[in-house]
Design a protein around this motif. Structure first.
Motif, short mmCIF file in Angstrom:
data_model
loop_
_atom_site.label_atom_id
_atom_site.label_comp_id
_atom_site.label_asym_id
_atom_site.label_seq_id
_atom_site.Cartn_x
_atom_site.Cartn_y
_atom_site.Cartn_z
N LYS A 63 0.83 -1.20 0.00
CA LYS A 63 0.00 0.00 0.00
C LYS A 63 0.87 1.25 0.00
N GLY A 64 0.57 2.17 -0.91
CA GLY A 64 1.31 3.42 -1.00
C GLY A 64 2.45 3.41 -2.00
N LYS A 65 2.86 2.23 -2.47
CA LYS A 65 3.97 2.15 -3.41
C LYS A 65 3.67 2.92 -4.70
N SER A 66 2.50 2.66 -5.27
CA SER A 66 2.14 3.30 -6.53
C SER A 66 2.00 4.81 -6.36
N LEU A 67 1.41 5.24 -5.22
CA LEU A 67 1.23 6.67 -4.97
C LEU A 67 2.58 7.38 -4.90
N LEU A 68 3.54 6.79 -4.17
CA LEU A 68 4.87 7.38 -4.08
C LEU A 68 5.55 7.43 -5.44
N GLU A 69 5.41 6.35 -6.20
CA GLU A 69 6.06 6.27 -7.50
C GLU A 69 5.52 7.35 -8.44
N ARG A 70 4.19 7.48 -8.50
CA ARG A 70 3.59 8.44 -9.42
C ARG A 70 3.76 9.87 -8.92
N GLY A 71 3.72 10.05 -7.60
CA GLY A 71 3.89 11.38 -7.05
C GLY A 71 5.28 11.93 -7.25
N SER A 72 6.26 11.06 -7.43
CA SER A 72 7.64 11.50 -7.61
C SER A 72 7.93 11.96 -9.04
N MET A 73 7.00 11.68 -9.94
CA MET A 73 7.23 12.00 -11.35
C MET A 73 6.41 13.21 -11.79
#
Length: 632
Positions: free
Chosen positions: A408-418
């Motif tokens: 949980k949260g992996k995808s959010l962090l990944e997309r938020g960093s781009m």
């Protein structure tokens, strides 16, 4: 075809032969015309002015009454108004159809005629006096237009197959384009202006081209969509403008001398079109499709909507066996593969509809114009990341890569960093680069999706984030997938599909809607939903987009399609493109539940079938005249 050396007569028989593989686009009549420089061929699907308006069409002023030769694929919905306007300038007409106003308009306005046309079209006009060929494609890319140039000349066609048929006569090299192959694997479709054949290209949506004998194709963009924010002082006036524009568009799209029906999935877009069409045709027929597996069919939902608007409803249920058997035929009709499983049921529902009508309306384009995709909400959810300094955002991206998949949260962090340009590639992508290298070892990182999306993003820097996503989708997903399958699957059945949302007057309203009226109140297409409150049944207003969902994940893992997929991979002669062992391993992982590879597998399988037909000539698509429907 425009020849380079005034040798058009030598190619008449070849052009006549190339019409055969487009018989499905126009089984009602066929014709050719030529002079010393050009050869025109046409297959007609008669919709308006059935007894006249045959093509190739000739028109000219009094001093040269056959100056222009025209062929065009599509429909011009404001042809009546255009004719009356041009009559006011003193011009006369010989037909009641929608083709002649294009030729007259070209004589009067020149290439600016395209800005006077309201419709869908691929147009080619030869000016025998000035020795100039003019070609154009509609604003959104609803109708296709391919071309190829050799020393013999330049040929235009509505389908790639006709150019392939002419290849020996033109001495056209049919080698494949590896860059286009990688783009296809990445995005699930071949982006314009490419095709999988290196020497065959497409006129892009919203573009015109001109050329002279022996000259180069000169392209010019006439339609530049511009999403911009206009302050809303009166919400109801906005909703009324949307409703009025859509009602007018449907009224114009109902113009035909044959029966018009409507596709109906049960979602808001198709239901709105059908409900408005019902006002013009009290005996409206609606059509939908579904599958035998419980939980995937939207047949009941569509039937409920049809009952609510008072339309007679017809359903086609597709079995897995029918699905697999039809795939080679469908890939032949597509020209280039599109890895969208929903195009197969679309083919079947079009075949069913063609038994009853010759024209259908559909709801394509509503999501792109009015903000209908859930992912358009992403700029709101990721807004807090925009306030984080760039080095820290990059650190969050590195952290996301070491977190376990599924955490949980992996995808959010990944997309938020781009940045948006990095993370949003449009509504389709099957493989990231690491996954792609697994199955096509020769893949090059510089040929990834950003090569396609970067120039489009550069045009939208001044737009808000939601508008930038919409703008990107107009030039990628919509014209690469949505409109390709819509045109090809319906024309495969000699059925004309019309899309009232993709109308220049509707777009004039949609382009000015602020983003808060697209994704407001936790929903999508908010302004459109408000505009349709008095048009669609209440139970449809807040239903999510339905379309024709396909149980591909289940079928590829089960008895329905696993064996077919395995055989397709083993028999394919694509070892110079794919690592066969890696693809088979991916199929096994999918069957064993290790990972859902359904989209990636379907992308590869679609290409393998296409390659087996058009390159290996090993697979017979079983196209026969009896496949085509009788005339209505």
């Amino acid at each position: 075809m425009l020849t380079a050396k005034g040798t058009a007569a030598e190619y008449v028989n070849a052009v006549e032969g190339s019409l055969e593989c487009m018989y499905h686009r126009g089984p009602d009549a066929a014709g050719t015309w030529n002079d010393d420089d050009a050869v025109f061929g046409f297959n007609r699907l008669s919709i308006i002015d059935l007894e006249h308006s045959h093509q190739p069409l000739r028109w000219g002023p009094e001093d040269n009454p056959e100056r222009y030769a025209l062929t065009f694929n599509g429909e011009i919905y404001n042809y009546i108004e255009l004719r009356e306007e041009l009559k006011g300038y003193g011009y006369t007409f010989n037909t009641e159809g929608d083709g002649e106003p294009i030729a007259v308009g070209y004589h009067h306005w020149g290439k600016d005629v395209v800005n006077h046309l309201r419709g869908m079209f691929g147009i080619v006009i030869w000016d025998t006096e000035n020795k100039v060929m003019f070609a154009a494609r509609d604003q959104f890319g609803i109708k296709p237009l391919y071309y190829a140039t050799t020393e013999a000349g330049t040929v235009f066609a509505s389908e790639m197959k006709s150019i392939l048929e002419l290849a020996p006569a033109l001495n056209l090299d049919l080698g494949l384009d590896k860059r286009a192959i990688e783009h296809y694997i990445d995005l699930q479709y071949v982006p314009e202006p490419e095709s999988l054949h290196a020497n065959i290209r497409r006129v892009e949506s919203g573009c015109t081209v001109t050329l002279s004998p022996g000259g180069k194709v000169i392209s010019d963009r006439y339609f530049k969509p511009e999403f911009h924010t206009v302050k809303v002082d009166d919400e109801q006036k906005l909703y009324d403008r949307i409703a009025d524009a859509l009602e007018d568009s449907v009224a114009k799209h109902m113009r035909a001398d044959v029966t018009v029906g409507s596709f109906l999935s049960g979602g808001i877009d198709s239901t709105a079109i059908a409900a408005l069409a019902k006002r013009h045709n009290p005996d409206l027929l609606t059509f939908t499709t579904g599958f035998e597996r419980e939980g995937y069919s939207e047949v009941d939902v569509a039937a409920e909507s049809a009952q609510a608007i008072g339309a007679e409803h017809i359903v086609k249920v597709v079995s897995p066996e029918e699905y697999a058997d039809a795939i080679p035929k469908i890939m032949w009709y597509l020209d280039n593969p599109v890895a969208d499983p929903s195009l197969v049921p679309l083919y079947f529902v079009a075949a069913e509809a063609r038994k009853h009508v010759k024209v259908v309306l559909s709801g394509e384009g509503a999501d792109e114009l009015f903000g209908g995709y859930t992912i358009y909400k992403e700029p709101l959810s990721l807004a807090p990341f925009e306030k984080i300094p760039s080095p820290l955002r990059q650190g969050l991206g590195k952290l996301s890569r070491i977190l376990p998949d599924g955490m949980k949260g992996k995808s959010l962090l990944e997309r938020g960093s781009m940045s948006m340009e990095q993370r949003y590639y449009g509504n389709a992508r099957s493989f990231n680069f690491e996954q792609m290298k697994r199955v096509i070892p020769w893949a090059r990182p510089e040929w990834n999706h950003e090569e396609v999306t970067a120039p489009i993003y550069a045009q939208s820097e001044h737009m808000d984030p939601v508008a930038r996503m919409q703008h990107l989708d107009l030039f990628t997903w919509m014209r690469g997938d949505i409109l390709v399958k819509a045109d090809k699957m319906n024309m495969a059945n000699s059925l004309e599909l019309r899309v009232p949302f993709l109308d220049k007057e509707v777009f004039k309203v949609a382009e000015s809607i602020p983003h808060e009226y697209k994704i407001a109140r936790g929903t999508t297409k908010y302004a459109l939903r408000k505009a349709l409150e008095q048009i669609v049944p209440p139970h449809v207003l807040h239903r999510k987009k339905l379309g024709f969902p396909v149980p591909m994940r289940h079928w590829l893992a089960g008895d329905e399609l696993f064996g077919w997929a395995q055989d397709t991979i083993n028999e394919s002669q694509t070892d110079d493109i794919f690592d066969r062992a890696a693809v088979l391993e991916m199929l096994k992982e999918h069957r064993d539940g290790i990972s859902d590879h359904s989209r990636r597998l379907w992308t590869v399988l679609s290409f393998m079938i296409w390659h087996g037909i058009f390159v290996e000539e090993r697979i017979d698509p079983n196209i026969e005249r009896q496949d085509y429907p009788v005339k209505l």
